[in-house]
Design an enzyme around this catalytic site. Sequence first.
Site, PDB file in Angstrom:
ATOM      1  CG  ASN A  79      -1.813  -1.366   1.271  1.00  0.00           C
ATOM      2  OD1 ASN A  79      -1.476  -2.107   2.062  1.00  0.00           O
ATOM      3  ND2 ASN A  79      -2.658  -1.634   0.387  1.00  0.00           N
ATOM      4  CB  ILE A  86       0.450   6.307   2.246  1.00  0.00           C
ATOM      5  CG1 ILE A  86       1.743   6.609   2.774  1.00  0.00           C
ATOM      6  CG2 ILE A  86      -0.354   5.191   3.164  1.00  0.00           C
ATOM      7  CD1 ILE A  86       1.931   7.549   4.140  1.00  0.00           C
ATOM      8  CB  CYS A  87      -2.861   3.072  -1.152  1.00  0.00           C
ATOM      9  SG  CYS A  87      -4.538   2.545  -1.528  1.00  0.00           S
ATOM     10  CG  LEU A  88      -4.725   4.896   5.110  1.00  0.00           C
ATOM     11  CD1 LEU A  88      -4.734   3.530   5.670  1.00  0.00           C
ATOM     12  CD2 LEU A  88      -3.775   5.733   6.299  1.00  0.00           C
ATOM     13  CG  ASP A 119      -7.341  -0.384  -1.704  1.00  0.00           C
ATOM     14  OD1 ASP A 119      -7.176   0.136  -2.823  1.00  0.00           O
ATOM     15  OD2 ASP A 119      -7.666   0.655  -0.730  1.00  0.00           O
TER      16      ASP A 119
END
Length: 155
Positions: A79, A86-88, A119
């Site tokens: 992620n 950052i994929c959050l 994801d």
Amino acid sequence: MAALPKRIIKETQRLVSDPVPGITATPSEENLRYFQVTIDGPSSSPYAKGRFDLELFLPDDYPMCAPKVRFLTKIYHPNIDKLGRICLDVLKDNWSPALQIRTILLSIQALLGAPNPDDPLANDVAVDWKSDEAKAIATAKEWTEKYAVPSTDSS
């Protein structure tokens, strides 16, 4: 430079007076919207014993929009991409002005403890994670030791 909103001043004071275990966030003296952040890898994760450097920036429209956060320390994580982005969800679609800097940093620390290859932001890492999780975790540990373990060399 415009005066800082009370909210940012309050959040900054709380980060300093009531720090989150394993997380430090220090505002830059030149720009109080820019924070140098360190996050310790969660003990039960491949990032344990690692100390990761991040930068956090509060845009002018904060808290109506999310802070910009990115890893400066290289990390092997599905992620987090090579640029440290950052994929959050809380940094994107699920941002809410009710969230604070400390909740974002806790979410990032939790993400270290629970990578989500479904994801991904780093597709190559996610593919590795799904095809051979043990190998991906070993690589994550290796990168943590190489890039994120504070040097104990006192010279």
